[in-house]
Design a protein around this motif. Structure first.
Motif, PDB file in Angstrom:
ATOM      1  N   ALA A 199     -58.112  37.563  29.805  1.00  0.00           N
ATOM      2  CA  ALA A 199     -56.844  37.910  30.428  1.00  0.00           C
ATOM      3  C   ALA A 199     -56.566  39.415  30.344  1.00  0.00           C
ATOM      4  O   ALA A 199     -55.930  39.983  31.233  1.00  0.00           O
ATOM      5  CB  ALA A 199     -55.708  37.137  29.772  1.00  0.00           C
ATOM      6  N   ASN A 200     -57.046  40.055  29.298  1.00  0.00           N
ATOM      7  CA  ASN A 200     -56.812  41.483  29.107  1.00  0.00           C
ATOM      8  C   ASN A 200     -58.036  42.319  29.450  1.00  0.00           C
ATOM      9  O   ASN A 200     -58.180  43.437  28.958  1.00  0.00           O
ATOM     10  CB  ASN A 200     -56.392  41.742  27.654  1.00  0.00           C
ATOM     11  N   ARG A 201     -58.894  41.785  30.290  1.00  0.00           N
ATOM     12  CA  ARG A 201     -60.150  42.475  30.619  1.00  0.00           C
ATOM     13  C   ARG A 201     -59.906  43.829  31.275  1.00  0.00           C
ATOM     14  O   ARG A 201     -60.694  44.752  31.103  1.00  0.00           O
ATOM     15  CB  ARG A 201     -60.976  41.587  31.528  1.00  0.00           C
ATOM     16  N   ALA A 202     -58.817  43.996  32.015  1.00  0.00           N
ATOM     17  CA  ALA A 202     -58.550  45.254  32.701  1.00  0.00           C
ATOM     18  C   ALA A 202     -58.288  46.394  31.713  1.00  0.00           C
ATOM     19  O   ALA A 202     -58.401  47.565  32.070  1.00  0.00           O
ATOM     20  CB  ALA A 202     -57.345  45.101  33.623  1.00  0.00           C
ATOM     21  N   LEU A 203     -57.968  46.067  30.486  1.00  0.00           N
ATOM     22  CA  LEU A 203     -57.647  47.095  29.491  1.00  0.00           C
ATOM     23  C   LEU A 203     -58.861  47.557  28.691  1.00  0.00           C
ATOM     24  O   LEU A 203     -58.720  48.340  27.760  1.00  0.00           O
ATOM     25  CB  LEU A 203     -56.581  46.559  28.532  1.00  0.00           C
ATOM     26  N   HIS A 204     -60.050  47.073  29.030  1.00  0.00           N
ATOM     27  CA  HIS A 204     -61.224  47.393  28.196  1.00  0.00           C
ATOM     28  C   HIS A 204     -61.592  48.862  28.226  1.00  0.00           C
ATOM     29  O   HIS A 204     -62.376  49.322  27.398  1.00  0.00           O
ATOM     30  CB  HIS A 204     -62.422  46.543  28.624  1.00  0.00           C
ATOM     31  N   ILE A 205     -61.041  49.659  29.134  1.00  0.00           N
ATOM     32  CA  ILE A 205     -61.380  51.086  29.212  1.00  0.00           C
ATOM     33  C   ILE A 205     -60.545  51.933  28.288  1.00  0.00           C
ATOM     34  O   ILE A 205     -60.800  53.109  28.141  1.00  0.00           O
ATOM     35  CB  ILE A 205     -61.241  51.591  30.666  1.00  0.00           C
ATOM     36  N   LEU A 206     -59.523  51.368  27.653  1.00  0.00           N
ATOM     37  CA  LEU A 206     -58.644  52.159  26.780  1.00  0.00           C
ATOM     38  C   LEU A 206     -59.317  52.545  25.503  1.00  0.00           C
ATOM     39  O   LEU A 206     -60.052  51.906  24.899  1.00  0.00           O
ATOM     40  CB  LEU A 206     -57.355  51.384  26.494  1.00  0.00           C
ATOM     41  N   VAL A 253     -50.995  52.650  22.950  1.00  0.00           N
ATOM     42  CA  VAL A 253     -51.243  53.661  23.976  1.00  0.00           C
ATOM     43  C   VAL A 253     -49.916  54.000  24.646  1.00  0.00           C
ATOM     44  O   VAL A 253     -49.264  53.123  25.224  1.00  0.00           O
ATOM     45  CB  VAL A 253     -52.236  53.141  25.047  1.00  0.00           C
ATOM     46  N   GLY A 254     -49.513  55.260  24.559  1.00  0.00           N
ATOM     47  CA  GLY A 254     -48.309  55.705  25.258  1.00  0.00           C
ATOM     48  C   GLY A 254     -47.039  54.995  24.846  1.00  0.00           C
ATOM     49  O   GLY A 254     -46.190  54.729  25.687  1.00  0.00           O
TER      50      GLY A 254
END
Length: 107
Positions: A100-107, A33-34
């Motif tokens: 740990a990477n739960r915040a990225l689940h919206i990508l 992403v980006g």
């Protein structure tokens, strides 16, 4: 080690509890992403989870030294049924990375 007392297979069929205890519910997948690559947690189905478990069990069996592959694989299946062995930490590591990477689940 004599595994005849611990043997979880009967008639050539593996006890499902040996594998079900190791199947992960969630895994991480690399997404670009980006211009940067992120490990994004995804839910996995039962088929993909079983494939991961088989891969982990075979890899752990190959690491063991000594006897033939059938003996090493059966030892690893017994350990998986008991909740020990090298496949259990792999499941825990997978869940820990996904958490740990739960915040990225919206990508």
């Amino acid at each position: 080690r004599d595994i005849s007392n611990d043997w979880i297979c009967s008639g050539g069929f593996v006890d499902p509890q040996a594998i079900c205890g190791v199947i992960p519910n969630i895994a991480v997948k690399a997404r670009r992403v980006g211009g940067s690559t992120h490990q994004v947690p995804i839910e996995i189905g039962s088929t993909q989870g079983k494939a991961l478990v088989i891969r982990w069990l075979l890899g752990a069996s190959r690491k063991l030294s000594g006897q033939n592959m059938a003996f090493k694989l059966s030892s690893e299946l017994v350990d998986a049924a008991k909740g020990s062995g090298d496949a259990i930490p792999k499941k825990e590591e997978t869940h820990r990375m996904a958490e740990a990477n739960r915040a990225l689940h919206i990508l």
